[in-house]
Write a protein that holds these residues in place. Sequence first.
Motif, mmCIF file in Angstrom:
data_model
loop_
_atom_site.group_PDB
_atom_site.id
_atom_site.type_symbol
_atom_site.label_atom_id
_atom_site.label_comp_id
_atom_site.label_asym_id
_atom_site.label_seq_id
_atom_site.Cartn_x
_atom_site.Cartn_y
_atom_site.Cartn_z
ATOM 1 N N VAL A 52 -4.617 -45.141 23.866
ATOM 2 C CA VAL A 52 -4.333 -45.785 22.586
ATOM 3 C C VAL A 52 -3.236 -46.840 22.773
ATOM 4 O O VAL A 52 -2.177 -46.535 23.312
ATOM 5 C CB VAL A 52 -3.877 -44.743 21.549
ATOM 6 C CG1 VAL A 52 -3.570 -45.401 20.212
ATOM 7 C CG2 VAL A 52 -4.934 -43.665 21.383
ATOM 8 N N PRO A 53 -3.488 -48.089 22.362
ATOM 9 C CA PRO A 53 -2.481 -49.139 22.527
ATOM 10 C C PRO A 53 -1.448 -49.138 21.399
ATOM 11 O O PRO A 53 -1.597 -48.406 20.417
ATOM 12 C CB PRO A 53 -3.302 -50.424 22.478
ATOM 13 C CG PRO A 53 -4.446 -50.086 21.574
ATOM 14 C CD PRO A 53 -4.719 -48.613 21.748
ATOM 15 N N GLN A 54 -0.409 -49.936 21.558
ATOM 16 C CA GLN A 54 0.587 -50.114 20.494
ATOM 17 C C GLN A 54 0.677 -51.608 20.197
ATOM 18 O O GLN A 54 0.583 -52.433 21.106
ATOM 19 C CB GLN A 54 1.941 -49.541 20.958
ATOM 20 C CG GLN A 54 3.038 -49.616 19.890
ATOM 21 C CD GLN A 54 4.248 -48.729 20.219
ATOM 22 O OE1 GLN A 54 4.145 -47.522 20.256
ATOM 23 N NE2 GLN A 54 5.393 -49.353 20.455
ATOM 24 N N PHE A 55 0.894 -51.953 18.925
ATOM 25 C CA PHE A 55 0.792 -53.361 18.520
ATOM 26 C C PHE A 55 1.827 -54.279 19.176
ATOM 27 O O PHE A 55 1.601 -55.477 19.304
ATOM 28 C CB PHE A 55 0.869 -53.495 17.002
ATOM 29 C CG PHE A 55 -0.438 -53.217 16.328
ATOM 30 C CD1 PHE A 55 -1.547 -54.002 16.597
ATOM 31 C CD2 PHE A 55 -0.579 -52.166 15.443
ATOM 32 C CE1 PHE A 55 -2.763 -53.756 15.995
ATOM 33 C CE2 PHE A 55 -1.785 -51.894 14.839
ATOM 34 C CZ PHE A 55 -2.887 -52.689 15.105
ATOM 35 N N ASP A 77 10.614 -50.142 24.402
ATOM 36 C CA ASP A 77 10.443 -48.907 23.638
ATOM 37 C C ASP A 77 10.032 -47.785 24.596
ATOM 38 O O ASP A 77 8.885 -47.732 25.031
ATOM 39 C CB ASP A 77 9.357 -49.164 22.586
ATOM 40 C CG ASP A 77 9.099 -47.968 21.706
ATOM 41 O OD1 ASP A 77 9.721 -46.917 21.940
ATOM 42 O OD2 ASP A 77 8.273 -48.084 20.794
ATOM 43 N N SER A 79 9.391 -44.749 24.185
ATOM 44 C CA SER A 79 8.485 -43.699 23.724
ATOM 45 C C SER A 79 7.021 -44.083 23.897
ATOM 46 O O SER A 79 6.148 -43.225 23.849
ATOM 47 C CB SER A 79 8.771 -43.360 22.262
ATOM 48 O OG SER A 79 8.825 -44.532 21.506
ATOM 49 N N PHE A 80 6.733 -45.365 24.091
ATOM 50 C CA PHE A 80 5.338 -45.779 24.314
ATOM 51 C C PHE A 80 5.086 -45.896 25.818
ATOM 52 O O PHE A 80 5.660 -46.759 26.489
ATOM 53 C CB PHE A 80 5.049 -47.114 23.621
ATOM 54 C CG PHE A 80 3.659 -47.638 23.898
ATOM 55 C CD1 PHE A 80 2.551 -46.914 23.514
ATOM 56 C CD2 PHE A 80 3.475 -48.841 24.553
ATOM 57 C CE1 PHE A 80 1.270 -47.384 23.787
ATOM 58 C CE2 PHE A 80 2.203 -49.315 24.816
ATOM 59 C CZ PHE A 80 1.095 -48.587 24.437
ATOM 60 N N TYR B 22 5.267 -44.995 15.843
ATOM 61 C CA TYR B 22 5.045 -45.531 17.178
ATOM 62 C C TYR B 22 4.013 -44.668 17.900
ATOM 63 O O TYR B 22 3.724 -43.555 17.470
ATOM 64 C CB TYR B 22 6.348 -45.586 17.969
ATOM 65 C CG TYR B 22 7.019 -44.237 18.129
ATOM 66 C CD1 TYR B 22 6.785 -43.470 19.266
ATOM 67 C CD2 TYR B 22 7.857 -43.719 17.147
ATOM 68 C CE1 TYR B 22 7.372 -42.234 19.413
ATOM 69 C CE2 TYR B 22 8.444 -42.471 17.291
ATOM 70 C CZ TYR B 22 8.196 -41.735 18.431
ATOM 71 O OH TYR B 22 8.767 -40.493 18.570
ATOM 72 N N VAL B 23 3.460 -45.204 18.978
ATOM 73 C CA VAL B 23 2.417 -44.497 19.710
ATOM 74 C C VAL B 23 3.075 -43.623 20.782
ATOM 75 O O VAL B 23 3.008 -43.907 21.972
ATOM 76 C CB VAL B 23 1.408 -45.490 20.330
ATOM 77 C CG1 VAL B 23 0.211 -44.735 20.908
ATOM 78 C CG2 VAL B 23 0.928 -46.480 19.289
ATOM 79 N N GLU B 29 1.267 -44.893 15.015
ATOM 80 C CA GLU B 29 1.754 -46.068 14.298
ATOM 81 C C GLU B 29 0.697 -46.477 13.279
ATOM 82 O O GLU B 29 -0.502 -46.363 13.518
ATOM 83 C CB GLU B 29 2.140 -47.215 15.246
ATOM 84 C CG GLU B 29 1.037 -48.113 15.706
ATOM 85 C CD GLU B 29 1.523 -49.295 16.569
ATOM 86 O OE1 GLU B 29 2.699 -49.682 16.484
ATOM 87 O OE2 GLU B 29 0.697 -49.821 17.322
ATOM 88 N N HIS B 76 -2.971 -46.168 15.054
ATOM 89 C CA HIS B 76 -2.975 -45.844 16.483
ATOM 90 C C HIS B 76 -2.369 -44.451 16.634
ATOM 91 O O HIS B 76 -1.152 -44.290 16.595
ATOM 92 C CB HIS B 76 -2.152 -46.871 17.280
ATOM 93 C CG HIS B 76 -2.812 -48.206 17.380
ATOM 94 N ND1 HIS B 76 -2.138 -49.350 17.718
ATOM 95 C CD2 HIS B 76 -4.102 -48.583 17.198
ATOM 96 C CE1 HIS B 76 -2.989 -50.381 17.738
ATOM 97 N NE2 HIS B 76 -4.181 -49.929 17.421
ATOM 98 N N ASP B 77 -3.228 -43.471 16.794
ATOM 99 C CA ASP B 77 -2.774 -42.077 16.764
ATOM 100 C C ASP B 77 -2.664 -41.498 18.173
ATOM 101 O O ASP B 77 -3.591 -41.595 18.968
ATOM 102 C CB ASP B 77 -3.784 -41.258 15.939
ATOM 103 C CG ASP B 77 -3.594 -39.768 16.140
ATOM 104 O OD1 ASP B 77 -2.444 -39.307 16.071
ATOM 105 O OD2 ASP B 77 -4.602 -39.069 16.378
#
Lengths: 284, 104
Positions: A52-55, A77, A79-80, B22-23, B29, B76-77
């Motif tokens: 799963v990506p993050q924006f 970040d 946490s990602f 956040y992911v 997110e 985005h889970d």
Amino acid sequence: MSNAQDSRLNTNFVEQGARKRIEYVLDSGSMRELVTPFDRVISPWLEVQGIVPQFDDGVVVARGAIDGKSVIAIAIDGSFQGGSLGEVAGAKIAGALELAVEANQAGESIAAVLMFETGGVRLQEANLGLAAIAEIQSAIVALRKLQPVVALITGPVGCFGGMSITAGLCSYLLMTREGRLGLNGPQVIEQEAGVGEYDSRDRPFIWGLTGGEQRYTTGLVDDFFGSDVIEVRNKVQEYLRKGVPDTFRSEAIQSSLDRLKNVDTQHQITSEAAREIFAKGASL
Amino acid sequence: MDTFHIVRPARKAPINQTLVGYVGSGDLEVMIDNSDSPQADIYIHSSSSAGEQRWLALIERIEANQPLPMMRMDIHDFSATPGVIRLRLEQALEQALTKEASYE
């Protein structure tokens, strides 16, 4: 603004996300994010690998001011994906720093603050991440001749892998007590060398070798302090005001090699032994 | 990773661009953005394999309290629990529908 009325007093910097960290370090109201999450510049590589990506791809880049001085502020970040750097995340950092170099060459005055929370290259984007880190490093080396480049490592992830080298290239390197800095992460070393040599779950041992206080005592970073938001902010201001240093840590090659020769690899190094070796001639 | 596109009826309401969460492990997110379509378009990326039905049930429960605005919502889970998902969705909707525009 007076500290007594400041609601940010006693706020722990370590607990803040990347965007908030930038907001806290910059002068109030001066933050303008570049390539925002709403631009949807996400990693093209994670989805095809089922991740799963993050924006914002785990990196926040912003223009703003610190103490009235124009800066580019960058925060990873943690946490990602462990704060790892892939193509997009790396390009955001490298691009911002390169633009800062160009702006300075054109007569503007823009310094840089980088907040690292990273395990290094994102393995799913291996070569592109490596290339991006190389670009970040050359941009820092170019920018540090013109402006102070202040790096900050607060934890909880710390700064490892290729990004630990990046941190070492900055004009000033600051850490909090909770921060950790090392080339290989503890679990990687344990996996390679065995638990007898390096127990990644032994927290006092890990922080004793790679934590902020140890890194400061052995002369590998410029300062270490607590993680209160106000304290972090004041320290960043203090080091930005110092301007461009006369010498850079990364240029002290011979003295570093001399000290490394004194390391006894037959026995497990202790926190005290490392301090003894690295304190000698710690001035660069 | 599963992806779903859920379309829900929506009311016309001004919204702010919003991003919350956040992911990271056990979190997600949620982004809310303006959309030209007269409905709520919800795009979901999820690392858990709970299936579309769970998402639909969660969204219906939120709709019972407040009809959704016309919007594009992206989720985005990263294996969040239903409770965390619901809190994040409500947090995002609240931020999107309040006057003050902001995101974390």
